[in-house]
Design a protein around this motif. Structure first.
Motif, PDB file in Angstrom:
ATOM      1  N   LYS A 145      -1.827  -1.533   0.002  1.00  0.00           N
ATOM      2  CA  LYS A 145      -3.065  -0.816   0.337  1.00  0.00           C
ATOM      3  C   LYS A 145      -3.884  -0.558  -0.923  1.00  0.00           C
ATOM      4  N   LYS A 164      -1.268   6.113  -0.080  1.00  0.00           N
ATOM      5  CA  LYS A 164      -1.326   4.657   0.092  1.00  0.00           C
ATOM      6  C   LYS A 164      -0.084   3.996  -0.474  1.00  0.00           C
ATOM      7  N   THR A 200      -6.353   3.024   7.647  1.00  0.00           N
ATOM      8  CA  THR A 200      -6.280   4.338   7.016  1.00  0.00           C
ATOM      9  C   THR A 200      -7.324   4.431   5.898  1.00  0.00           C
ATOM     10  N   ASN A 202      -2.107   0.186   7.856  1.00  0.00           N
ATOM     11  CA  ASN A 202      -2.789   0.682   6.650  1.00  0.00           C
ATOM     12  C   ASN A 202      -4.188   0.086   6.425  1.00  0.00           C
ATOM     13  N   ARG A 203      -4.542  -0.939   7.171  1.00  0.00           N
ATOM     14  CA  ARG A 203      -5.929  -1.432   7.092  1.00  0.00           C
ATOM     15  C   ARG A 203      -6.900  -0.408   7.678  1.00  0.00           C
ATOM     16  N   ASP A 227      -6.374  -9.865   2.330  1.00  0.00           N
ATOM     17  CA  ASP A 227      -5.307  -9.863   3.332  1.00  0.00           C
ATOM     18  C   ASP A 227      -5.363 -11.200   4.067  1.00  0.00           C
ATOM     19  N   GLY A 232      -1.918  -4.405   9.712  1.00  0.00           N
ATOM     20  CA  GLY A 232      -1.546  -3.883   8.407  1.00  0.00           C
ATOM     21  C   GLY A 232      -1.664  -4.951   7.339  1.00  0.00           C
ATOM     22  N   TRP A 250      -5.545  -3.886  -1.860  1.00  0.00           N
ATOM     23  CA  TRP A 250      -6.510  -4.271  -0.833  1.00  0.00           C
ATOM     24  C   TRP A 250      -7.751  -3.387  -0.890  1.00  0.00           C
ATOM     25  N   SER A 251      -7.558  -2.086  -1.051  1.00  0.00           N
ATOM     26  CA  SER A 251      -8.694  -1.168  -1.138  1.00  0.00           C
ATOM     27  C   SER A 251      -9.535  -1.452  -2.379  1.00  0.00           C
ATOM     28  N   HIS A 309      -9.291   4.738   2.369  1.00  0.00           N
ATOM     29  CA  HIS A 309      -9.099   4.142   1.041  1.00  0.00           C
ATOM     30  C   HIS A 309      -8.655   5.210   0.042  1.00  0.00           C
TER      31      HIS A 309
END
Length: 246
Positions: free
Chosen positions: A206, A202, A196, A193-194, A221, A227, A209-210, A198
């Protein structure tokens, strides 16, 4: 005589070429088999994501980190297993929901975050969310995707923690997370997911983090692997725990 020697050499070269091709194909097939096996293992540990989808994300991730797909798949598997092995709490099988015997508390400030022991389809990823105000949280769960709700409507497990992120841009991060409410559906893909978008589908980690990557320009992270998982955020050196619920 010369024609016979030339003919024999031609046959030898063709035979050698066929042999080399066969060996090369065998090696290639073996690598493909190992790649497919790794992807299957990832899917087993990442319920809700199809084999095809995971194989595509592994391919994208491999290209971005300049490694082979087989190497990338091994890296992803190692991180998933690490996430499972490092979990020391007694996890509840929550399926991403809001069960538990404890309630969250009001936050100290807008942009604070929380983590609670939790499982998604039986896999112990944990769960986290962000406070849009001191009394409203934003989170992403399987049934609803990204939603905003009152803090007292979120049940948590013992040893859930409330935290703040070391930045002055917490309000901007919280505003962005809230802007995704009722727009973004849930994604079961924690593994990559890092990498994919923003925007769009999600999961819980995610979302946080986004928000902080885009609006505070910091990476929360901890290990920056393929991920970002809930425990990666909980354990980040850029995050401080100020309350443990028990």
């Amino acid at each position: 005589m010369r024609k016979m020697i030339a003919s024999m050499l031609t046959v030898f070269m063709i035979s050698s070429s066929i042999g080399i091709t066969s060996v090369g194909a065998s090696v290639s097939d073996s690598k493909l088999d190992n790649l497919n096996k790794n992807v299957e293992k990832i899917v087993d540990l990442q319920p809700g994501v199809s084999f095809k989808e995971m194989k595509e994300t592994v391919s994208i991730y491999a290209e971005e980190i300049n490694k082979t797909e087989l190497e990338a798949s091994k890296e992803i598997l190692e991180e998933i297993n690490y996430q499972i092995e490092q979990d020391e709490e007694k996890m509840a099988q929550l399926a991403g929901g809001s069960s538990g015997k404890y309630k969250l508390k009001p936050a100290k400030r807008k942009g604070d975050i929380f983590y609670t022991p939790s499982s998604t389809l039986g896999i112990k990823h944990g769960h986290n969310g962000i406070y849009y105000t001191k009394t409203k949280i934003v989170q992403s769960i399987p049934k609803t995707g990204v939603r905003t709700l009152g803090y007292n409507k979120r049940n948590v497990e013992k040893y859930a923690v409330m935290q703040y992120v070391k930045t002055s841009q917490t309000k901007r991060a919280a505003n962005w997370a809230h802007s995704r409410s009722n727009k973004d559906k849930y994604s079961y893909n924690f593994a990559t997911n890092r990498k994919t978008s923003h925007y769009g589908k999600k999961n819980c980690s995610k979302l946080l983090w986004s928000a902080y990557t885009l609006k505070a320009k910091i990476d929360i992270d901890k290990n920056k692997g393929s991920g970002v998982y809930p425990k990666d955020i909980r354990n980040s050196p850029k995050v401080v725990t100020y309350k443990t619920i028990k």
